[in-house]
Design a protein around this motif. Structure first.
Motif, PDB file in Angstrom:
ATOM      1  N   ALA A  48      -3.296 -49.217 -14.164  1.00 27.66           N
ATOM      2  CA  ALA A  48      -3.638 -48.702 -12.839  1.00 27.66           C
ATOM      3  C   ALA A  48      -3.584 -49.809 -11.797  1.00 27.66           C
ATOM      4  O   ALA A  48      -4.174 -50.874 -11.976  1.00 27.66           O
ATOM      5  CB  ALA A  48      -5.022 -48.072 -12.861  1.00 27.66           C
ATOM      6  N   ARG A  49      -2.872 -49.529 -10.712  1.00 29.94           N
ATOM      7  CA  ARG A  49      -2.786 -50.466  -9.591  1.00 29.94           C
ATOM      8  C   ARG A  49      -3.061 -49.719  -8.281  1.00 29.94           C
ATOM      9  O   ARG A  49      -2.826 -48.524  -8.175  1.00 29.94           O
ATOM     10  CB  ARG A  49      -1.399 -51.097  -9.512  1.00 29.94           C
ATOM     11  CG  ARG A  49      -1.109 -52.092 -10.627  1.00 29.94           C
ATOM     12  CD  ARG A  49      -1.969 -53.330 -10.495  1.00 29.94           C
ATOM     13  NE  ARG A  49      -1.531 -54.422 -11.345  1.00 29.94           N
ATOM     14  CZ  ARG A  49      -2.327 -55.387 -11.792  1.00 29.94           C
ATOM     15  NH1 ARG A  49      -3.601 -55.388 -11.445  1.00 29.94           N
ATOM     16  NH2 ARG A  49      -1.858 -56.351 -12.554  1.00 29.94           N
ATOM     17  N   ASN A  50      -3.524 -50.467  -7.275  1.00 32.36           N
ATOM     18  CA  ASN A  50      -3.841 -49.894  -5.964  1.00 32.36           C
ATOM     19  C   ASN A  50      -4.760 -48.684  -6.114  1.00 32.36           C
ATOM     20  O   ASN A  50      -4.532 -47.628  -5.523  1.00 32.36           O
ATOM     21  CB  ASN A  50      -2.556 -49.518  -5.216  1.00 32.36           C
ATOM     22  CG  ASN A  50      -1.698 -50.718  -4.916  1.00 32.36           C
ATOM     23  OD1 ASN A  50      -2.185 -51.751  -4.465  1.00 32.36           O
ATOM     24  ND2 ASN A  50      -0.400 -50.612  -5.182  1.00 32.36           N
ATOM     25  N   SER A  51      -5.804 -48.849  -6.907  1.00 33.69           N
ATOM     26  CA  SER A  51      -6.723 -47.742  -7.175  1.00 33.69           C
ATOM     27  C   SER A  51      -7.700 -47.528  -6.021  1.00 33.69           C
ATOM     28  O   SER A  51      -8.251 -48.495  -5.482  1.00 33.69           O
ATOM     29  CB  SER A  51      -7.514 -48.023  -8.451  1.00 33.69           C
ATOM     30  OG  SER A  51      -8.532 -47.060  -8.631  1.00 33.69           O
ATOM     31  N   PRO A  52      -7.955 -46.274  -5.657  1.00 37.29           N
ATOM     32  CA  PRO A  52      -8.998 -46.002  -4.661  1.00 37.29           C
ATOM     33  C   PRO A  52     -10.389 -46.401  -5.139  1.00 37.29           C
ATOM     34  O   PRO A  52     -11.318 -46.470  -4.331  1.00 37.29           O
ATOM     35  CB  PRO A  52      -8.903 -44.481  -4.465  1.00 37.29           C
ATOM     36  CG  PRO A  52      -7.577 -44.087  -4.991  1.00 37.29           C
ATOM     37  CD  PRO A  52      -7.243 -45.064  -6.074  1.00 37.29           C
ATOM     38  N   ALA A  53     -10.540 -46.646  -6.458  1.00 35.79           N
ATOM     39  CA  ALA A  53     -11.823 -47.138  -6.952  1.00 35.79           C
ATOM     40  C   ALA A  53     -12.108 -48.542  -6.433  1.00 35.79           C
ATOM     41  O   ALA A  53     -13.259 -48.984  -6.405  1.00 35.79           O
ATOM     42  CB  ALA A  53     -11.823 -47.127  -8.481  1.00 35.79           C
ATOM     43  N   ARG A  54     -11.049 -49.244  -6.013  1.00 32.22           N
ATOM     44  CA  ARG A  54     -11.215 -50.601  -5.476  1.00 32.22           C
ATOM     45  C   ARG A  54     -11.416 -50.581  -3.968  1.00 32.22           C
ATOM     46  O   ARG A  54     -12.300 -51.262  -3.438  1.00 32.22           O
ATOM     47  CB  ARG A  54      -9.984 -51.447  -5.819  1.00 32.22           C
ATOM     48  CG  ARG A  54     -10.031 -52.863  -5.247  1.00 32.22           C
ATOM     49  CD  ARG A  54      -8.728 -53.605  -5.448  1.00 32.22           C
ATOM     50  NE  ARG A  54      -7.629 -52.964  -4.733  1.00 32.22           N
ATOM     51  CZ  ARG A  54      -6.436 -53.547  -4.527  1.00 32.22           C
ATOM     52  NH1 ARG A  54      -6.204 -54.754  -4.999  1.00 32.22           N
ATOM     53  NH2 ARG A  54      -5.489 -52.909  -3.877  1.00 32.22           N
ATOM     54  N   ARG A  55     -10.591 -49.799  -3.285  1.00 30.75           N
ATOM     55  CA  ARG A  55     -10.698 -49.752  -1.824  1.00 30.75           C
ATOM     56  C   ARG A  55     -10.042 -48.475  -1.312  1.00 30.75           C
ATOM     57  O   ARG A  55      -9.210 -47.868  -1.976  1.00 30.75           O
ATOM     58  CB  ARG A  55     -10.003 -50.956  -1.178  1.00 30.75           C
ATOM     59  CG  ARG A  55      -8.490 -50.939  -1.358  1.00 30.75           C
ATOM     60  CD  ARG A  55      -7.798 -52.044  -0.593  1.00 30.75           C
ATOM     61  NE  ARG A  55      -6.351 -51.914  -0.710  1.00 30.75           N
ATOM     62  CZ  ARG A  55      -5.481 -52.739  -0.157  1.00 30.75           C
ATOM     63  NH1 ARG A  55      -5.906 -53.772   0.557  1.00 30.75           N
ATOM     64  NH2 ARG A  55      -4.170 -52.552  -0.293  1.00 30.75           N
ATOM     65  N   VAL A  56     -10.431 -48.077  -0.113  1.00 34.80           N
ATOM     66  CA  VAL A  56      -9.842 -46.943   0.594  1.00 34.80           C
ATOM     67  C   VAL A  56      -9.622 -47.369   2.033  1.00 34.80           C
ATOM     68  O   VAL A  56     -10.559 -47.883   2.661  1.00 34.80           O
ATOM     69  CB  VAL A  56     -10.761 -45.698   0.531  1.00 34.80           C
ATOM     70  CG1 VAL A  56     -10.184 -44.558   1.360  1.00 34.80           C
ATOM     71  CG2 VAL A  56     -10.962 -45.246  -0.919  1.00 34.80           C
ATOM     72  N   PRO A  57      -8.413 -47.203   2.588  1.00 34.50           N
ATOM     73  CA  PRO A  57      -7.200 -46.647   1.969  1.00 34.50           C
ATOM     74  C   PRO A  57      -6.698 -47.537   0.827  1.00 34.50           C
ATOM     75  O   PRO A  57      -6.654 -48.767   0.967  1.00 34.50           O
ATOM     76  CB  PRO A  57      -6.193 -46.597   3.114  1.00 34.50           C
ATOM     77  CG  PRO A  57      -6.983 -46.730   4.369  1.00 34.50           C
ATOM     78  CD  PRO A  57      -8.181 -47.548   4.011  1.00 34.50           C
ATOM     79  N   SER A  58      -6.304 -46.926  -0.255  1.00 30.63           N
ATOM     80  CA  SER A  58      -5.941 -47.672  -1.458  1.00 30.63           C
ATOM     81  C   SER A  58      -4.687 -48.513  -1.277  1.00 30.63           C
ATOM     82  O   SER A  58      -4.553 -49.566  -1.896  1.00 30.63           O
ATOM     83  CB  SER A  58      -5.739 -46.700  -2.617  1.00 30.63           C
ATOM     84  OG  SER A  58      -4.717 -45.760  -2.322  1.00 30.63           O
ATOM     85  N   HIS A  59      -3.752 -48.043  -0.435  1.00 27.45           N
ATOM     86  CA  HIS A  59      -2.513 -48.769  -0.185  1.00 27.45           C
ATOM     87  C   HIS A  59      -2.519 -49.454   1.183  1.00 27.45           C
ATOM     88  O   HIS A  59      -1.480 -49.874   1.678  1.00 27.45           O
ATOM     89  CB  HIS A  59      -1.313 -47.819  -0.280  1.00 27.45           C
ATOM     90  CG  HIS A  59      -0.955 -47.448  -1.697  1.00 27.45           C
ATOM     91  ND1 HIS A  59      -1.822 -46.816  -2.534  1.00 27.45           N
ATOM     92  CD2 HIS A  59       0.196 -47.628  -2.396  1.00 27.45           C
ATOM     93  CE1 HIS A  59      -1.236 -46.616  -3.699  1.00 27.45           C
ATOM     94  NE2 HIS A  59      -0.031 -47.094  -3.646  1.00 27.45           N
ATOM     95  N   GLY A  60      -3.706 -49.517   1.787  1.00 25.82           N
ATOM     96  CA  GLY A  60      -3.836 -50.206   3.069  1.00 25.82           C
ATOM     97  C   GLY A  60      -3.416 -49.393   4.276  1.00 25.82           C
ATOM     98  O   GLY A  60      -3.350 -49.926   5.380  1.00 25.82           O
ATOM     99  N   THR A  61      -3.144 -48.088   4.086  1.00 26.89           N
ATOM    100  CA  THR A  61      -2.709 -47.250   5.195  1.00 26.89           C
ATOM    101  C   THR A  61      -3.053 -45.795   4.926  1.00 26.89           C
ATOM    102  O   THR A  61      -3.189 -45.374   3.766  1.00 26.89           O
ATOM    103  CB  THR A  61      -1.180 -47.373   5.409  1.00 26.89           C
ATOM    104  OG1 THR A  61      -0.780 -46.533   6.497  1.00 26.89           O
ATOM    105  CG2 THR A  61      -0.424 -46.951   4.153  1.00 26.89           C
TER     106      THR A  61
END
Length: 233
Positions: A17-30
């Protein structure tokens, strides 16, 4: 706002798993293109490697997409629904793990966005979920691998395409997102979770079984069968 949508993982085997919303939102920075809660999955082997080798190309150049484990793996329908968006025919790019190739690629991001959705999403499928009101997009599919047509009904676990490296992708992976519209240009992201999977969090020695949830950043996941409902004799 539609409540969290629960899906099945759209593959079999081990995926990172990469760019998970569990880490941050927006997950992809946008929030563009409905990506607010999107997540990426990269196919790995039992040693959690993403590719079958490392050589001079890994550090100095691009690499053939075929050397990555995710490339060509079956992608499955994550839910019951109807296909409302299909795009195929975009090429699969070479892989890029080298910083020498990643930097100039990143600098071209704005130019790709100007080229339109296909230059970002590559080959993709959009499914209207049976319960209504939400749509799931599966993105960066392998060129020529889409097995379903516009208007076709799909069921959970049905093979619908293969993992590729089309669009804005530096190595083969599948990008999954849930949205409030089938039109990527105006869609807003909707929170999602996945049902029943084995997860080995990054740095953990042992995996855990989760009945529902969102994989953590860097976790390796594997879908598990959903038990049949118990019926009393």
């Amino acid at each position: 706002m539609i409540r969290e949508v629960v899906l099945s993982l759209p593959f079999e085997g081990l995926w990172l798993a990469r760019n998970s919303p569990a880490r941050r939102v927006p997950s992809h920075g946008t929030d563009l293109l409905g990506e607010r809660y999107a997540i990426d999955f990269i196919g790995v082997d039992h040693r959690h490697r993403t590719a079958d080798r490392r050589d001079w190309r890994t550090f100095l150049a691009t690499e053939p997409a075929e050397r990555f484990f995710a490339y060509g793996r079956p992608i499955l329908a994550p839910a019951d629904g109807v296909v409302v968006g299909v795009h195929d025919g975009e090429i699969d790019h070479v892989g890029r793990r080298s910083q020498l190739t990643l930097v100039p690629y990143a600098l071209g991001q704005v130019a790709r966005l100007r080229q339109g959705i296909a230059a970002i999403a590559g080959n993709y499928l959009i499914i209207a979920l049976r319960d209504g009101g939400a749509f799931v997009a599966l993105v960066h599919l392998r060129a020529g691998s889409v097995r379903v047509a516009l208007g076709e009904e799909v069921t959970t676990g049905q093979p619908i395409a293969e993992c590729g490296n089309s669009g804005n992708s530096t190595q083969p992976h599948v990008h999954v997102q849930v949205m409030d519209s089938p039109d990527l240009s105006v869609a807003q992201g909707i929170p999602m979770a996945f049902r029943r999977f084995r997860e080995r969090p990054r740095g953990a020695r042992h995996p855990q079984i989760r009945e529902s949830g969102l994989p953590g950043e860097g976790a390796v996941v594997e879908p598990l069968p959903v038990p049949e409902p118990f019926e009393a004799p």
